[in-house]
Design a protein around this motif. Structure first.
Motif: not given
Ligand SMILES: O=C[C@H](O)COP(=O)(O)O
Length: 259
Positions: A172-174, A9, A98, A11, A96, A232-235, A211-214, A168
């Motif tokens: 833990a997100i971001g 993702n 956010e 974002k 999500h 589910l991977v963000g950053n 998902g969350g800081s993977i 998520e």
């Molecule tokens: O959609 C992805 C999640 O919000 C995780 O985000 P992150 O991997 O940046 O913590």
């Protein structure tokens, strides 16, 4: 058997240049990796670009980060499920944290979007999870159940056939502070058992992601948890090398064959 699923993702990140660089790297690295499913969810304006570059690889699909509840009409700035399907989107992230936080999306609106996605024969990725405060108070199960109930209430358990749930934890997100694999496993197991109370087949087959800081360093232990089917991977999805490594770890994790 549930196939591993990795969703990137992006974002609100990227540019045409960055998107092109990311996907040309992913194209080289991910071609031939067949033992997992991969979804790239870029900002809407780059969907077409990603599609052209990656969609010929059979196990890579297009994802969208959001969709409107309406199908057409005077809703300036919105995009419908049919339009998403039209351009080749298969998965749509819904609920999500956010979107819940910055766009005030309620459980009811999220349930309506989920329904639209299902009706369009696309795959919803329902995000659930608790705040840090709720986590400390031991409310995680209750919060996740409440968020899932919103869907169950209007669509019943069958809605989770061919759907994805992403647990998520908001804290833990971001943040660089992921849940531990065991913490995540406990909640995933709870979610699966919660659905099993209504339909054991749905519970056994629904894909549940964490998902969350993977990142590439911590992901392997998550894959070794019996109820975690992917991430589910963000950053980390914005770094082509790190994201490819995560995918490769999923594809070679033999433990998935037992799930
Ligand atoms: O959609 C992805 C999640 O919000 C995780 O985000 P992150 O991997 O940046 O913590």
């Amino acid at each position: 058997m549930r196939r591993p699923l990795i969703i990137g993702n992006w974002k609100l990140n990227g540019s045409k240049k960055i998107a092109n660089e990311l996907i040309s790297y992913l194209r080289k690295e991910l071609i031939g990796i067949e033992d997992c499913d991969i979804v790239i969810a870029p900002p809407i304006v780059y969907l077409h670009l990603v599609k052209q570059a990656l969609i010929s690889i059979s196990n890579i699909d297009l994802g969208a980060q959001n969709v409107d509840v309406n199908l057409s009409g005077a809703f300036t700035g919105e995009i419908s499920v049919n339009m998403m399907r039209d351009i080749g989107v298969k998965y749509i992230i819904v609920g999500h944290s956010e979107r819940r936080r910055y766009h005030n999306e309620s459980n009811e609106v999220i349930a309506q979007k989920f329904l639209m996605i299902k009706n369009a024969n696309l795959v919803p990725v329902l995000c659930v999870g608790e705040t840090e405060k709720e986590h400390i108070r031991g409310k995680t199960n209750e919060i996740c159940a409440h968020q899932i109930n919103a869907i169950l209430k209007i669509q019943g358990v069958a809605a989770f056939r061919n759907a994805v749930i992403a647990y998520e934890p908001i804290w833990a997100i971001g943040t660089g502070k992921s849940a531990t694999p065991l913490q995540a496993q406990t909640i995933h197991k709870f979610i699966r058992e919660y659905l099993a109370e209504q339909d054991t087949t749905v519970a056994k087959t629904v894909i549940i992601l964490y998902g969350g800081s993977i990142n590439d360093k911590n992901v392997a232990q998550f894959f070794y948890q019996p109820d975690i089917d992917g991430v589910l991977v963000g950053n980390a999805s914005l770094n082509a090398n790190v994201f490819s490594t995560i995918v490769k770890i999923a594809a070679t994790c033999k433990y998935f064959n037992t799930k």
